[in-house]
Design a protein around this motif. Sequence first.
Motif, short mmCIF file in Angstrom:
data_model
loop_
_atom_site.label_atom_id
_atom_site.label_comp_id
_atom_site.label_asym_id
_atom_site.label_seq_id
_atom_site.Cartn_x
_atom_site.Cartn_y
_atom_site.Cartn_z
N ASP A 1 -4.82 3.79 -17.48
CA ASP A 1 -6.27 2.94 -17.00
C ASP A 1 -5.16 2.04 -15.76
O ASP A 1 -6.58 1.90 -15.62
CB ASP A 1 -6.39 2.49 -18.33
N ILE A 2 -4.55 1.29 -15.60
CA ILE A 2 -4.40 0.46 -15.44
C ILE A 2 -3.18 0.61 -13.89
O ILE A 2 -2.78 -0.34 -13.94
CB ILE A 2 -3.78 -0.27 -16.41
N SER A 3 -2.37 2.34 -13.68
CA SER A 3 -1.33 2.30 -12.81
C SER A 3 -1.91 2.96 -12.02
O SER A 3 -3.10 3.57 -12.31
CB SER A 3 -0.55 3.20 -13.34
N SER A 4 -1.50 2.75 -10.44
CA SER A 4 -2.07 4.68 -9.74
C SER A 4 -0.63 3.64 -8.21
O SER A 4 0.73 3.45 -8.58
CB SER A 4 -3.08 3.27 -9.06
N GLU A 5 -1.13 5.03 -7.51
CA GLU A 5 0.33 4.92 -6.68
C GLU A 5 0.29 3.49 -5.82
O GLU A 5 -0.62 3.14 -5.30
CB GLU A 5 -0.21 5.84 -6.04
N GLU A 6 1.89 2.96 -5.59
CA GLU A 6 1.90 1.16 -4.18
C GLU A 6 1.63 2.14 -3.29
O GLU A 6 2.45 2.92 -2.83
CB GLU A 6 3.10 1.22 -5.04
N LYS A 7 1.51 0.72 -2.61
CA LYS A 7 1.12 1.69 -1.20
C LYS A 7 2.97 0.54 -0.51
O LYS A 7 3.57 -0.61 -1.05
CB LYS A 7 0.45 0.63 0.17
N PRO A 8 3.61 1.09 0.60
CA PRO A 8 4.82 0.35 1.15
C PRO A 8 4.45 -0.81 0.65
O PRO A 8 3.66 -1.41 1.93
CB PRO A 8 5.88 1.06 2.42
N ILE A 9 5.50 -2.21 1.02
CA ILE A 9 5.02 -3.34 1.31
C ILE A 9 5.06 -3.75 3.01
O ILE A 9 4.49 -4.16 3.05
CB ILE A 9 6.77 -4.53 1.10
N GLU A 10 5.69 -2.72 3.56
CA GLU A 10 5.91 -3.06 4.77
C GLU A 10 4.62 -2.67 5.84
O GLU A 10 4.08 -2.78 6.67
CB GLU A 10 6.74 -1.99 5.45
N SER A 11 3.63 -1.65 4.84
CA SER A 11 2.35 -0.87 5.07
C SER A 11 1.47 -1.94 4.85
O SER A 11 -0.17 -1.58 5.26
CB SER A 11 1.65 -0.33 4.37
N ILE A 12 1.30 -3.46 3.99
CA ILE A 12 0.41 -4.74 3.53
C ILE A 12 0.26 -5.43 4.41
O ILE A 12 1.80 -6.05 4.14
CB ILE A 12 0.53 -4.90 2.12
N LEU A 13 -0.71 -5.93 5.17
CA LEU A 13 -0.92 -6.90 6.13
C LEU A 13 -0.75 -8.42 4.85
O LEU A 13 -1.27 -7.95 3.75
CB LEU A 13 -1.90 -7.04 6.66
N PRO A 14 0.47 -9.18 5.04
CA PRO A 14 0.33 -10.58 4.61
C PRO A 14 -1.68 -11.00 3.95
O PRO A 14 -2.25 -11.50 5.55
CB PRO A 14 1.13 -11.19 4.76
N VAL A 15 -1.53 -11.78 3.41
CA VAL A 15 -2.28 -12.52 2.99
C VAL A 15 -2.44 -13.76 3.55
O VAL A 15 -3.37 -13.93 3.62
CB VAL A 15 -3.33 -12.77 1.86
#
Length: 580
Positions: free
Chosen positions: A411-425
């Motif tokens: 219920d609470i896990s999903s595939e992660e995105k690579p860190i380098e593809s995530i724009l910082p907030v």
Amino acid sequence: MQSEEIRGPKAPKDPIKKRPFFFIMQGKEIFGAPQPDGRGIQFIYESDGRLINAARIAGNITDDYMLELLKTTEGFRKMVHSIGVSVSGRIKEEKVKFVFQMYGATQTDQTSTQIVMDLEMDGMEKIIKMSDVDWKESDREPGQIRFEFDTPGTQASVDVRFYLNSGFVAPIQPLESMVDFKSEGYKQMIGRSLMHMGNAGRLEKVLEKAGKGEDVTLAFIGGSITQGAGAIPIHEKSYARVFADTFEEKYANGGKVTLLKAGVGGTPSELGMVRFERDILREGNKEPDLIVIEFAVNDEGDETKGVCFESLVRKALDLPWKPAVVLLFAVFSFDWNLQDRLGPVGIRYDIPMVSVLDAVSPQFNLLPDDGRVISKNQFFYDVYHPSNLGHQIMADCLINLMDSVNGHISDISSEEKPIESILPVIGKDFENVELIDARDMIKMKSKYRISGVETGSFDGIDKELQMVEMDKEIVPVPEFPYNWYHSEKSTGVGSFKMNITCSKLLLLFKDSGNPAFGTAQVFVDGKLVMEADPLKVGWTHCNAVIIFNNEKTESHSIEIKMAEGMENKRFTILGFGVVA
């Protein structure tokens, strides 16, 4: 032989009516931490608003005038007639010395007043009148309370009352009820702490590993609360230790649970991101399965307003073995933390977040019959730090997260995105920051093209550093022992100089309350960019400041020298944080 009959006095005197009073400590647990001279001492700092907060929380004082008087020695003497102290311990006959020290011009002023009283740990109150104290003219403010034991490791609980002069009225003093850890109210309070479940796949892997009987390593990085401040004894009752012990009992199936506790008092994520590899990864010798990051009450002074925190989070998430990362938001006694600023970081990377503020603050103002589970006086040791009960609750909040994950992975896990593809907030400027100090300068020379290094008058090694209790140890160790130290006894001459190729550079230096320290100037490419004043904070601790934060990687000449007129003062360069 007939034993002599024990009799009381034939005409006992009527009890002397006690003056109105309020608590500054009630049932407070203390621990004689080992000292170099073989004694054990519990330090309780009362400066910088701490005594006022103790009067509010432990003594129920709301009168602004009375609270204002506690800011200065003059005001304290105007209001307080006498101090009552009682100490209860396992060995009633054991001696303990109570010391209430005023601060003068500095915390180390040897001419300031020390109110001293010898007691036994039998629970009997002893009172000292302020009129019997030899007050000094240099006194400025109430500074610190110490309980000094002949034997280190001694534990006790104490009550300290301030009895008032005529004309002052104290409110009814609160009597605390026991915390019912099994009550429905307690469970609901702990349940409120789960601020964001996020993608808990990494946490599930930690639980699976423990369940298989494999060894698990749990790491914690943060400020003084993570160090264990307020926990008695600090190495056994800190929230990190309590969590690790509970995790081992509840989830480990025969494997070893290793605790890496790396809290450093008074320091933000701006320093945490630089010391991460040394204090958490132990320079590549440890691969923690879980990393808890706790800086929500330390980062107000972060000059980047969250960039350093997010950089640290990305650094932890991007480790090749993919440890679970949890953001823990502690709380100060005035119901404050920075979760509104830092929480969006957890949302952006969809990682679990636990808020102690959300758990405890909503119920503090309730009456016991209306649902209060624990009072502020019970939860907090002082204005900034939790008591043993507070640390227990923090650990329970983290265990609640683990319980919520356990068995619910679908219920609470999903595939992660690579860190380098995530724009910082907020920002990621320092996610690759590294520590350079006197030991590792040679190792880093090639990577950062370091040349022209001259230590100048910074040719010593400062050994009087901020000390912290790491992991499960009671004996503290120094932070940043490989440093460059300028003093009045330096044999070298001139400035500290180096050429370095990088885009971003931080200076780590030692703060101090000792007036023997003085200001140093920092030059980049011949231009003065900052003055570092080690006396601004007023106590021995590590400080991190940004020298420059550029987009482009370029070669720069760095020079650090004592400010004019400060040549005979002291200054310690603890190291540098560098980004290529």
